[in-house]
Scaffold this motif. Structure first.
Motif, PDB file in Angstrom:
ATOM      1  N   GLY A 142       0.663  -1.057   0.114  1.00  0.00           N
ATOM      2  CA  GLY A 142       0.145   0.148  -0.137  1.00  0.00           C
ATOM      3  C   GLY A 142       0.742   1.380   0.112  1.00  0.00           C
ATOM      4  O   GLY A 142       0.293   2.512   0.218  1.00  0.00           O
ATOM      5  N   ARG A 143       2.101   1.075  -0.325  1.00  0.00           N
ATOM      6  CA  ARG A 143       2.836   2.305  -0.561  1.00  0.00           C
ATOM      7  C   ARG A 143       4.133   2.270  -1.469  1.00  0.00           C
ATOM      8  O   ARG A 143       4.715   1.245  -1.410  1.00  0.00           O
ATOM      9  CB  ARG A 143       3.546   2.899   1.022  1.00  0.00           C
ATOM     10  N   VAL A 144       4.385   3.235  -2.066  1.00  0.00           N
ATOM     11  CA  VAL A 144       5.393   3.344  -3.143  1.00  0.00           C
ATOM     12  C   VAL A 144       6.261   4.699  -2.875  1.00  0.00           C
ATOM     13  O   VAL A 144       5.701   5.494  -2.336  1.00  0.00           O
ATOM     14  CB  VAL A 144       4.691   3.259  -4.420  1.00  0.00           C
ATOM     15  N   THR A 145       7.251   4.420  -3.378  1.00  0.00           N
ATOM     16  CA  THR A 145       8.081   5.895  -3.221  1.00  0.00           C
ATOM     17  C   THR A 145       8.828   6.281  -4.696  1.00  0.00           C
ATOM     18  O   THR A 145       9.256   5.379  -5.315  1.00  0.00           O
ATOM     19  CB  THR A 145       9.454   5.690  -2.473  1.00  0.00           C
ATOM     20  N   LYS A 146       8.692   7.603  -5.201  1.00  0.00           N
ATOM     21  CA  LYS A 146       8.741   8.131  -6.329  1.00  0.00           C
ATOM     22  C   LYS A 146       9.987   9.094  -6.362  1.00  0.00           C
ATOM     23  O   LYS A 146      10.108   9.851  -5.343  1.00  0.00           O
ATOM     24  CB  LYS A 146       7.514   8.924  -6.688  1.00  0.00           C
ATOM     25  N   CYS A 147      11.149   9.064  -7.225  1.00  0.00           N
ATOM     26  CA  CYS A 147      12.315   9.921  -7.070  1.00  0.00           C
ATOM     27  C   CYS A 147      12.133  10.830  -8.146  1.00  0.00           C
ATOM     28  O   CYS A 147      11.923  10.675  -9.412  1.00  0.00           O
ATOM     29  CB  CYS A 147      13.325   8.915  -7.120  1.00  0.00           C
ATOM     30  N   CYS A 148      12.086  12.090  -7.868  1.00  0.00           N
ATOM     31  CA  CYS A 148      11.965  13.248  -8.550  1.00  0.00           C
ATOM     32  C   CYS A 148      13.138  14.055  -8.588  1.00  0.00           C
ATOM     33  O   CYS A 148      13.861  14.193  -7.640  1.00  0.00           O
ATOM     34  CB  CYS A 148      10.645  14.105  -8.328  1.00  0.00           C
ATOM     35  N   LEU A 149      13.584  14.563 -10.033  1.00  0.00           N
ATOM     36  CA  LEU A 149      14.760  15.456 -10.320  1.00  0.00           C
ATOM     37  C   LEU A 149      14.181  16.770 -10.661  1.00  0.00           C
ATOM     38  O   LEU A 149      13.635  17.163 -11.566  1.00  0.00           O
ATOM     39  CB  LEU A 149      15.679  14.908 -11.427  1.00  0.00           C
TER      40      LEU A 149
END
Length: 259
Positions: A238-245
């Motif tokens: 139920g949780r995901v992590t996104k990496c942004c530049l």
């Protein structure tokens, strides 16, 4: 047009879209010297993700937003800043005021403007020596990598425009795009990466603010989001992590009239 779709989800856009890193805002303020009385123009503010921290400096800020619903939310977010106001207009058609600006800024919206005239009009809006600041945002390799790899199967099934085998790029593979500003002065760029963790619903909400998802036919969009929801819930707890530049690109309009 795709750029018109954001207006359909103004309240969700305001709630779901992340704000910009404090360090990025501080870097921009430090370069320009944001003070009360500094004249700032923001192009495409959305609901004010960057506008509000700029307005906190006390600058005289004009934001030009294409979507009336987005502009309405931005005005609400700016209600405590009497020196900031939002106009509903297409920047490409908006008549420039007689007094030029010290800073023109565009955050994650410049690509929606007509490449044939956008830099020229930004130059016309600025005083000689004034600064143009462009903020870009890219989803890059990092975070919950297995989820993003598997999610491509959802996109390939439900969105026919998805290129097969698409994968996230490392931030080192993302080139800085400064070609249009090659003849401007004091060209600089600086980058920040950050990871943002979302619950299943928070991630779905973010997707529902993206133009490509909003433009999908309803049954395809529901199928895509259902596929992604199931993937997050069943494989990732139920949780995901996104990496942004995030990248801040700045340049100064030349003191001579070569715009």
């Amino acid at each position: 047009m795709l750029r018109d779709t954001f207006n359909e989800a103004a309240e969700l856009y305001d709630r779901a879209r992340p704000r910009y890193p404090h360090a990025l805002v501080a870097e921009l303020a430090g370069q320009v010297g944001l003070d009360p009385g500094t004249r700032v123009l923001e192009i495409g503010p959305g609901t004010g993700q960057l506008t509000v921290p700029l307005a906190e400096s006390g600058c005289d800020l004009t934001a030009v937003e294409l979507g009336p619903a987005l502009a309405r939310v931005a005005r609400r977010n700016l209600r405590t800043f009497p020196r900031a106001h939002v106009e509903v207009a297409d920047f490409e058609l908006w008549p420039l005021p007689a007094e030029p600006f010290d800073l023109v800024v565009c955050a994650t919206a410049f690509h929606w403007l007509d490449p044939a005239m956008r830099v020229t009009k930004v130059g016309q809006a600025l005083r000689p020596g004034g600064t143009f600041a462009r903020v870009t945002t890219e989803h890059v390799k990092g975070g919950t990598l297995d989820f993003f790899a598997r999610a491509q199967e959802c996109y390939e099934r439900w969105d026919p425009a998805t290129p097969p085998g698409l994968r996230l790029r490392d931030e080192s593979d993302i080139a800085t795009d400064t070609g249009e500003l090659a003849h401007w002065d004091d060209l600089r760029s600086r980058r920040w990466t950050r990871e943002i963790t979302y619950s299943t619903q928070e991630y779905i909400d973010v997707l529902l603010t993206y133009s490509g998802h909003l433009a999908l036919e309803a049954s395809a969009r529901e199928g895509l989001l259902g596929c992604i929801r199931e993937l997050i819930d069943t494989r990732h707890g139920g949780r995901v992590t996104k990496c942004c530049l995030h990248e801040l690109i700045t340049a100064r309009r030349p003191l001579t009239d070569a715009r």
